[in-house]
Design a protein around this motif. Structure first.
Motif, PDB file in Angstrom:
ATOM      1  N   THR A  59       0.833  -1.208   0.000  1.00 52.67           N
ATOM      2  CA  THR A  59       0.000   0.000   0.000  1.00 52.67           C
ATOM      3  C   THR A  59       0.864   1.252   0.000  1.00 52.67           C
ATOM      4  OG1 THR A  59      -1.740  -1.172   1.220  1.00 52.67           O
ATOM      5  CG2 THR A  59      -1.834   1.232   1.227  1.00 52.67           C
ATOM      6  N   ALA A  60       1.973   1.208   0.752  1.00 54.86           N
ATOM      7  CA  ALA A  60       2.899   2.348   0.781  1.00 54.86           C
ATOM      8  C   ALA A  60       3.523   2.576  -0.595  1.00 54.86           C
ATOM      9  CB  ALA A  60       3.984   2.114   1.827  1.00 54.86           C
ATOM     10  N   ILE A  61       3.878   1.493  -1.297  1.00 52.33           N
ATOM     11  CA  ILE A  61       4.427   1.626  -2.647  1.00 52.33           C
ATOM     12  C   ILE A  61       3.401   2.287  -3.568  1.00 52.33           C
ATOM     13  CG2 ILE A  61       5.241   0.360  -4.668  1.00 52.33           C
ATOM     14  CD1 ILE A  61       6.417  -1.715  -2.795  1.00 52.33           C
ATOM     15  N   CYS A  62       2.156   1.855  -3.453  1.00 49.15           N
ATOM     16  CA  CYS A  62       1.087   2.462  -4.253  1.00 49.15           C
ATOM     17  C   CYS A  62       0.956   3.952  -3.949  1.00 49.15           C
ATOM     18  CB  CYS A  62      -0.240   1.750  -3.994  1.00 49.15           C
ATOM     19  SG  CYS A  62      -0.297   0.042  -4.579  1.00 49.15           S
ATOM     20  N   ALA A  63       1.109   4.314  -2.672  1.00 52.41           N
ATOM     21  CA  ALA A  63       1.030   5.728  -2.291  1.00 52.41           C
ATOM     22  C   ALA A  63       2.181   6.516  -2.909  1.00 52.41           C
ATOM     23  CB  ALA A  63       1.045   5.862  -0.771  1.00 52.41           C
ATOM     24  N   GLY A  64       3.406   5.961  -2.851  1.00 54.01           N
ATOM     25  CA  GLY A  64       4.556   6.648  -3.421  1.00 54.01           C
ATOM     26  C   GLY A  64       4.446   6.822  -4.925  1.00 54.01           C
ATOM     27  N   LEU A  65       4.028   5.765  -5.627  1.00 55.95           N
ATOM     28  CA  LEU A  65       3.871   5.854  -7.073  1.00 55.95           C
ATOM     29  C   LEU A  65       2.738   6.813  -7.438  1.00 55.95           C
ATOM     30  CD1 LEU A  65       4.345   2.104  -8.063  1.00 55.95           C
ATOM     31  CD2 LEU A  65       5.944   3.980  -8.445  1.00 55.95           C
ATOM     32  N   SER A  66       1.669   6.807  -6.658  1.00 56.98           N
ATOM     33  CA  SER A  66       0.569   7.729  -6.917  1.00 56.98           C
ATOM     34  C   SER A  66       0.989   9.170  -6.669  1.00 56.98           C
ATOM     35  CB  SER A  66      -0.640   7.372  -6.039  1.00 56.98           C
ATOM     36  OG  SER A  66      -1.125   6.085  -6.345  1.00 56.98           O
ATOM     37  N   ALA A  67       1.896   9.374  -5.705  1.00 62.85           N
ATOM     38  CA  ALA A  67       2.413  10.722  -5.461  1.00 62.85           C
ATOM     39  C   ALA A  67       3.118  11.249  -6.715  1.00 62.85           C
ATOM     40  CB  ALA A  67       3.372  10.714  -4.272  1.00 62.85           C
ATOM     41  N   ILE A  68       3.872  10.378  -7.389  1.00 69.27           N
ATOM     42  CA  ILE A  68       4.535  10.791  -8.627  1.00 69.27           C
ATOM     43  C   ILE A  68       3.496  11.146  -9.684  1.00 69.27           C
ATOM     44  CG2 ILE A  68       6.059  10.032 -10.489  1.00 69.27           C
ATOM     45  CD1 ILE A  68       7.447   8.216  -8.440  1.00 69.27           C
ATOM     46  N   ARG A  69       2.460  10.316  -9.782  1.00 67.19           N
ATOM     47  CA  ARG A  69       1.394  10.583 -10.764  1.00 67.19           C
ATOM     48  C   ARG A  69       0.745  11.932 -10.528  1.00 67.19           C
ATOM     49  NH1 ARG A  69      -4.725   8.261 -10.508  1.00 67.19           N
ATOM     50  NH2 ARG A  69      -5.536   9.503 -12.216  1.00 67.19           N
ATOM     51  N   PHE A  70       0.370  12.214  -9.271  1.00 69.41           N
ATOM     52  CA  PHE A  70      -0.294  13.482  -8.991  1.00 69.41           C
ATOM     53  C   PHE A  70       0.668  14.658  -9.116  1.00 69.41           C
ATOM     54  CE2 PHE A  70      -3.281  10.556  -6.802  1.00 69.41           C
ATOM     55  CZ  PHE A  70      -4.421  10.931  -7.492  1.00 69.41           C
ATOM     56  N   GLY A  71       1.963  14.415  -8.885  1.00 71.20           N
ATOM     57  CA  GLY A  71       2.945  15.458  -9.130  1.00 71.20           C
ATOM     58  C   GLY A  71       3.013  15.819 -10.604  1.00 71.20           C
ATOM     59  N   VAL A  72       2.990  14.810 -11.467  1.00 69.11           N
ATOM     60  CA  VAL A  72       2.980  15.054 -12.912  1.00 69.11           C
ATOM     61  C   VAL A  72       1.734  15.836 -13.313  1.00 69.11           C
ATOM     62  CG1 VAL A  72       2.842  13.927 -15.170  1.00 69.11           C
ATOM     63  CG2 VAL A  72       4.408  13.044 -13.438  1.00 69.11           C
ATOM     64  N   GLN A  73       0.616  15.552 -12.660  1.00 74.37           N
ATOM     65  CA  GLN A  73      -0.638  16.227 -12.978  1.00 74.37           C
ATOM     66  C   GLN A  73      -0.753  17.617 -12.345  1.00 74.37           C
ATOM     67  OE1 GLN A  73      -3.651  13.431 -11.712  1.00 74.37           O
ATOM     68  NE2 GLN A  73      -3.431  12.160 -13.546  1.00 74.37           N
ATOM     69  N   GLY A  74       0.216  17.966 -11.496  1.00 74.90           N
ATOM     70  CA  GLY A  74       0.204  19.285 -10.872  1.00 74.90           C
ATOM     71  C   GLY A  74      -0.533  19.361  -9.557  1.00 74.90           C
ATOM     72  N   ASN A  75      -0.989  18.219  -9.045  1.00 73.76           N
ATOM     73  CA  ASN A  75      -1.683  18.196  -7.745  1.00 73.76           C
ATOM     74  C   ASN A  75      -0.639  17.918  -6.660  1.00 73.76           C
ATOM     75  OD1 ASN A  75      -3.416  17.937  -5.585  1.00 73.76           O
ATOM     76  ND2 ASN A  75      -4.845  16.565  -6.626  1.00 73.76           N
ATOM     77  N   TYR A  76       0.151  18.940  -6.344  1.00 69.83           N
ATOM     78  CA  TYR A  76       1.295  18.750  -5.461  1.00 69.83           C
ATOM     79  C   TYR A  76       0.883  18.525  -4.009  1.00 69.83           C
ATOM     80  CZ  TYR A  76       3.513  20.658  -9.600  1.00 69.83           C
ATOM     81  OH  TYR A  76       3.906  20.869 -10.901  1.00 69.83           O
ATOM     82  N   GLU A  77      -0.200  19.115  -3.598  1.00 65.69           N
ATOM     83  CA  GLU A  77      -0.649  18.935  -2.211  1.00 65.69           C
ATOM     84  C   GLU A  77      -0.996  17.473  -1.948  1.00 65.69           C
ATOM     85  OE1 GLU A  77      -3.720  21.624  -1.146  1.00 65.69           O
ATOM     86  OE2 GLU A  77      -2.525  23.425  -1.534  1.00 65.69           O
TER      87      GLU A  77
END
Length: 251
Positions: free
Chosen positions: A25-43
């Motif tokens: 689950t933590a890995i999914c959170a980290g990878l999703s953080a990269i995805r949302f960073g690419v999309q500009g949702n930095y928060e």
């Protein structure tokens, strides 16, 4: 048949798989953080990295409680730490503020990531040499989860006080490199593993923990800024406390 702590791999209870489930689950959170960073949702990206830090602190402890610790779990945890703390945070920062610097900023991202993987490799070797409990009361260097929170400080500070970066790009890059160096340094840093709470103070500890959790949920960015600055102060204290302990042993 191969065994794990004297038990067959096929005899694991479902509860013993919870630590590995938390790690995934933590890995999914980290990878999703990269995805949302690419999309500009930095928060949301930062919050997912913080969630990964919390899960990282839980999985090992739960593994020991339910008897689910294994070599596979340890390796999985290390790989998760690299993704969540060595890759996601610098990438989010790069996408947030450093793309104009291009190659120079990307070099800083690489430096931080390499420092993180070296920190994790050194920790794994130390664990294999000494077992689960380290021989000292301090970590050697800044742990990867703490490094991830510290390297995000320019970003969380901007969320707390402004919607724009508060530091020039060059200083953000320098901050990233310095945090990376702190992770691979020999600086003693505080370890919570041997902290003991007396029975009379447990209620105050739990109250303080609840207050920190409530402020993190209510005032996430200012709380992360305070925690980051407080941790830096804790590192300074650890350095002088370790030196004092060394002097006492020498005498």
């Amino acid at each position: 048949m191969p065994t794990n702590n004297g038990k067959s791999f096929t005899d694991l209870a479902l509860v013993q798989l919870i630590p590995n489930m938390l790690t995934i689950t933590a890995i999914c959170a980290g990878l999703s953080a990269i995805r949302f960073g690419v999309q500009g949702n930095y928060e949301l990206a930062v919050l997912l990295i913080v969630a990964a830090c919390i899960l990282d602190g839980l999985d090992g402890k739960i593994a020991r409680l339910v008897g689910g610790d294994s070599k596979m779990g340890a390796e999985l945890d290390s790989l998760a730490d690299f993704v969540n703390f060595g890759v996601a945070p610098p990438l989010v920062i790069y996408l947030w503020a450093l793309q104009d610097m291009r190659s120079a900023a990307w070099l800083c991202v690489l430096v931080f990531a390499i420092c993180c993987v070296l920190r994790l490799a050194r920790f794994n070797v130390s664990n294999k040499a000494y077992g689960v409990d380290q021989p000292d009361d301090f970590f050697v260097g800044v742990p990867a989860p703490a490094g991830a929170i510290l390297v995000l400080l320019p970003l969380t500070a901007s969320f707390a006080f402004s919607n724009q970066p508060l530091l020039p790009d060059a200083l953000i890059c320098l901050h990233m490199v310095l945090v990376g160096i702190a992770m691979i340094s020999r600086i003693p840093t505080w370890s919570p593993k041997r902290v003991r709470i007396s029975h009379g103070n447990i209620k105050y500890f739990l109250l303080g923990f609840a207050l920190i959790g409530a402020t993190l949920l209510t005032y996430a960015w200012i709380t992360l800024v305070i925690v980051s600055i407080g941790y830096v102060g804790l590192v300074v204290w650890s350095y002088f406390a370790a030196r004092s302990d060394t002097s006492k042993k020498d005498n």
